[in-house]
Write an enzyme that holds these catalytic residues in place. Structure first.
Site, PDB file in Angstrom:
ATOM      1  N   ASN A  89      37.825  55.218  56.682  1.00  0.00           N
ATOM      2  CA  ASN A  89      36.577  56.000  56.693  1.00  0.00           C
ATOM      3  C   ASN A  89      36.439  56.897  57.923  1.00  0.00           C
ATOM      4  O   ASN A  89      35.951  58.013  57.832  1.00  0.00           O
ATOM      5  CB  ASN A  89      35.362  55.084  56.527  1.00  0.00           C
ATOM      6  CG  ASN A  89      35.227  54.073  57.618  1.00  0.00           C
ATOM      7  OD1 ASN A  89      36.229  53.591  58.156  1.00  0.00           O
ATOM      8  ND2 ASN A  89      34.026  53.740  57.976  1.00  0.00           N
ATOM      9  N   GLU A 104      36.414  43.328  62.267  1.00  0.00           N
ATOM     10  CA  GLU A 104      35.243  44.214  62.097  1.00  0.00           C
ATOM     11  C   GLU A 104      35.174  44.538  60.615  1.00  0.00           C
ATOM     12  O   GLU A 104      36.022  45.282  60.104  1.00  0.00           O
ATOM     13  CB  GLU A 104      35.416  45.496  62.917  1.00  0.00           C
ATOM     14  CG  GLU A 104      35.622  45.292  64.412  1.00  0.00           C
ATOM     15  CD  GLU A 104      34.363  44.818  65.126  1.00  0.00           C
ATOM     16  OE1 GLU A 104      33.276  44.857  64.528  1.00  0.00           O
ATOM     17  OE2 GLU A 104      34.482  44.378  66.283  1.00  0.00           O
TER      18      GLU A 104
HETATM   19  P1  NAD Z   1      40.620  47.574  53.503  1.00  0.00           P
HETATM   20  O1  NAD Z   1      40.245  46.195  53.893  1.00  0.00           O
HETATM   21  O2  NAD Z   1      41.009  47.830  52.106  1.00  0.00           O
HETATM   22  O3  NAD Z   1      41.829  48.126  54.394  1.00  0.00           O
HETATM   23  C1  NAD Z   1      41.767  48.189  55.792  1.00  0.00           C
HETATM   24  C2  NAD Z   1      43.176  48.159  56.350  1.00  0.00           C
HETATM   25  O4  NAD Z   1      43.760  46.897  56.061  1.00  0.00           O
HETATM   26  C3  NAD Z   1      44.114  49.197  55.747  1.00  0.00           C
HETATM   27  O5  NAD Z   1      44.996  49.671  56.752  1.00  0.00           O
HETATM   28  C4  NAD Z   1      44.880  48.398  54.719  1.00  0.00           C
HETATM   29  O6  NAD Z   1      46.153  48.930  54.436  1.00  0.00           O
HETATM   30  C5  NAD Z   1      45.012  47.064  55.426  1.00  0.00           C
HETATM   31  N1  NAD Z   1      45.215  45.903  54.550  1.00  0.00           N
HETATM   32  C6  NAD Z   1      44.832  45.754  53.258  1.00  0.00           C
HETATM   33  N2  NAD Z   1      45.220  44.545  52.802  1.00  0.00           N
HETATM   34  C7  NAD Z   1      45.842  43.912  53.832  1.00  0.00           C
HETATM   35  C8  NAD Z   1      46.451  42.640  53.986  1.00  0.00           C
HETATM   36  N3  NAD Z   1      46.492  41.763  52.981  1.00  0.00           N
HETATM   37  N4  NAD Z   1      46.985  42.325  55.173  1.00  0.00           N
HETATM   38  C9  NAD Z   1      46.920  43.196  56.208  1.00  0.00           C
HETATM   39  N5  NAD Z   1      46.381  44.418  56.115  1.00  0.00           N
HETATM   40  C10 NAD Z   1      45.834  44.781  54.943  1.00  0.00           C
HETATM   41  O7  NAD Z   1      39.376  48.482  53.941  1.00  0.00           O
HETATM   42  P2  NAD Z   1      39.173  50.026  53.672  1.00  0.00           P
HETATM   43  O8  NAD Z   1      38.845  50.188  52.220  1.00  0.00           O
HETATM   44  O9  NAD Z   1      40.287  50.798  54.276  1.00  0.00           O
HETATM   45  O10 NAD Z   1      37.871  50.331  54.554  1.00  0.00           O
HETATM   46  C11 NAD Z   1      36.573  50.183  54.106  1.00  0.00           C
HETATM   47  C12 NAD Z   1      35.969  48.889  54.622  1.00  0.00           C
HETATM   48  O11 NAD Z   1      36.052  48.846  56.042  1.00  0.00           O
HETATM   49  C13 NAD Z   1      34.487  48.776  54.318  1.00  0.00           C
HETATM   50  O12 NAD Z   1      34.210  47.457  53.890  1.00  0.00           O
HETATM   51  C14 NAD Z   1      33.819  49.044  55.649  1.00  0.00           C
HETATM   52  O13 NAD Z   1      32.548  48.469  55.792  1.00  0.00           O
HETATM   53  C15 NAD Z   1      34.792  48.450  56.594  1.00  0.00           C
HETATM   54  N6  NAD Z   1      34.621  48.998  57.933  1.00  0.00           N
HETATM   55  C16 NAD Z   1      34.104  48.207  58.909  1.00  0.00           C
HETATM   56  C17 NAD Z   1      33.896  48.720  60.187  1.00  0.00           C
HETATM   57  C18 NAD Z   1      33.335  47.870  61.296  1.00  0.00           C
HETATM   58  O14 NAD Z   1      33.446  48.286  62.447  1.00  0.00           O
HETATM   59  N7  NAD Z   1      32.759  46.723  61.019  1.00  0.00           N
HETATM   60  C19 NAD Z   1      34.224  50.058  60.451  1.00  0.00           C
HETATM   61  C20 NAD Z   1      34.729  50.833  59.419  1.00  0.00           C
HETATM   62  C21 NAD Z   1      34.932  50.299  58.164  1.00  0.00           C
END
Ligand code: NAD
Length: 480
Positions: free
Chosen positions: A150, A248
């Site tokens: 994002n 996070e």
């Molecule tokens: P996601 O969990 O799908 O992916 C995040 C990252 O994790 C990506 O690089 C992905 O390739 C990796 N990933 C996915 N599966 C994995 C696994 N099994 N093992 C290790 N890595 C893995 O999230 P997204 O769709 O990219 O982002 C959106 C989410 O992120 C939303 O839920 C949003 O709220 C959250 N977010 C949180 C914060 C915060 O600071 N709390 C900030 C931004 C986004």
């Protein structure tokens, strides 16, 4: 077609298996570059490079680390326009937003931690008539950083900068959905003279390259930002290996508007906190709670402003660009259908937007406002992460607190009131890692950042991040 490459041991390379994944521009739906489909083999290569680089990097002195990180920050500033264009193309966000928020913040992350490390002091504890304790804080070794799509470069650098400043070497994986600016960052690191192996950026899928980082026995800490379900999966693998974990995760943040607020300020900031980055910021206020006496007035004024937002080509002067992918667009649209099935009334938006010309196959959704839903329904408790907000009336502050706290998330919250007592009372009772009073997304990088409940574990930001990326050792000296 441009090929994004891994950055391992200071060299640019394809994945060992030679495979690539398509990278799509959300505003057009077209494939415009290719991403290495890395696997455990590439993570191992990156780990070996990082481990080899660790002794020199951890011992080179904080002035040297500060110098190189500052250089990276300066180079990001120099290349701001190119990076903003790349971020907008890769993510679908308006280029104006990337230019004013994402890229300046990425530069700021490097500059901030370059200097924070020079001010990072460890504690000492004096024991009357018996001794003194001091704490050594040394880097952990090789750490893993995994980031979401994002705010791609903004959040990637938010992890990498403190990890490097504290003297660790890093194996990092940006998301496969928006990898371009992290690739450009690797080019910047080369130009800045970052020693080989100190930062290794490996591209690929989460359940392949990402999980190989999490399960690698030599990678001792994982800093992850992403969805709550992914965080849970990562914790289940990393916790039995006794890794340090910073998670996070998602949010479902309340934006609470009391009748005694500065109305115009609350109104215009709420439009931003609802729809900035197409609502795809973990800190967006997706549930707007409005004191009943001003509910109708606020609703009317809010809808007028929302309907005036321009949805369009992210290259142009628009407030709303494309959502990040076709799959994400379908997910968001399905939540709008769910809201209707749950009895909600759509007051604005509620549909996909079809544009002409270059963006005719892009992923656009009209900013959507829904009312008439109970605070416990799925629409009001699950993270949608798109341009969709709900409006709910409340009667008093206890009501507002009950509604606000009624989800499993606890990331951020916003309160609008001119009454200082009420503001403090709300700040104390809201279950959230951040409470903004009369503002939103006003960030001071020295403050602890993170979520309560299912929004995460641990805090990043300022010295919290430096504490996370170091191992504390208590030294106790007795004297007579
Ligand atoms: P996601 O969990 O799908 O992916 C995040 C990252 O994790 C990506 O690089 C992905 O390739 C990796 N990933 C996915 N599966 C994995 C696994 N099994 N093992 C290790 N890595 C893995 O999230 P997204 O769709 O990219 O982002 C959106 C989410 O992120 C939303 O839920 C949003 O709220 C959250 N977010 C949180 C914060 C915060 O600071 N709390 C900030 C931004 C986004």
């Amino acid at each position: 077609m441009e090929k994004i490459l891994n950055y391992i041991n200071g060299k640019f390379c394809e994945a060992e298996n030679g495979n690539f994944i398509n990278n799509i521009e959300p505003a057009t739906g077209d494939v415009y570059s290719l991403i290495p489909d890395s696997s455990a083999q590439d993570i191992e290569k990156a780990y070996v490079a990082a481990q080899k680089a660790f002794p020199a990097w951890s011992n080179c002195g904080i002035e040297e680390r500060c110098r190189i990180l500052t250089k990276i920050s300066n180079l990001i500033d120099e290349k701001l326009e190119d990076l903003a264009q790349a971020e907008s193309k890769d993510n679908g966000k308006p280029v104006m937003l990337a230019r004013s928020i994402d890229i300046p913040r990425a530069s700021h992350n490097f500059r901030f931690f370059a200097h924070a490390i020079t001010q990072f002091a460890s504690e000492s504890h004096f024991m009357e008539n018996s001794g003194i304790n001091y704490t050594l804080r040394r880097p952990i070794g090789v750490v893993g950083c995994i980031a979401p799509w994002n705010l791609p470069l903004y959040l990637f650098s938010w992890k990498i900068a403190p990890a490097l400043a504290a003297g660790n070497c890093v194996v990092a994986k940006p998301t496969e959905v928006t990898p371009m600016t992290s690739y450009l960052l690797s080019r910047i690191c080369e130009e800045a003279g970052l020693p080989n192996g100190v930062l290794n950026i490996v591209h690929g899928l989460g359940n392949k390259a990402g999980s190989a980082i999490v399960s690698h026995p030599g990678i001792k800490a994982i800093s992850f930002t992403g969805g709550t379900a992914t965080g849970k999966n990562i914790a289940s693998i990393a916790a039995p290996m006794f890794k340090k974990l910073s998670l996070e995760l998602g949010g479902k943040n309340p934006n609470i508007i009391f009748a005694d607020c500065d109305f115009e300020d609350a109104l215009s900031t709420s439009v931003r906190s609802s729809f900035a980055n197409q609502g795809q910021i973990c800190l967006c206020g997706s549930r707007i709670l409005i004191e009943r006496s001003i509910y109708d007035k606020f609703k009317e004024a809010f809808i007028k402003k929302v309907n005036a937002l321009q949805v369009g080509d992210p290259n142009e002067k628009v407030q709303i660009g494309a959502v990040v992918s076709s799959a994400h667009m379908e997910k968001v649209l399905s939540y709008i259908e769910l809201a209707k099935n749950e009895g909600g009334t759509v007051l604005a938006g509620g549909h996909q937007v079809k544009l002409d010309g270059r963006c005719s196959n892009g992923y656009f959704i009209a900013p959507t406002v829904i009312e008439g839903l109970d605070h416990t329904c799925r629409t009001n408790t699950e993270e949608i992460f798109g341009p969709v907000v709900t409006l709910m009336p409340f009667d008093d502050k206890e009501d507002a607190i009950e509604y606000a706290n009624s989800t499993e998330y606890g990331l951020s919250s916003t309160v609008w009131t001119q009454d200082l007592n009420k503001a403090h009372y709300m700040a104390e009772h809201l279950q959230a890692g951040i409470v903004w009073i009369n503002c939103w997304l006003l960030r001071d990088l020295r403050t602890p950042f993170g979520g309560m409940k299912n929004s995460g574990v641990g805090r990043e930001g300022g010295f919290e991040a430096l504490r996370f990326f170091t191992e504390a050792k208590n030294v106790c000296i007795r004297y007579k």
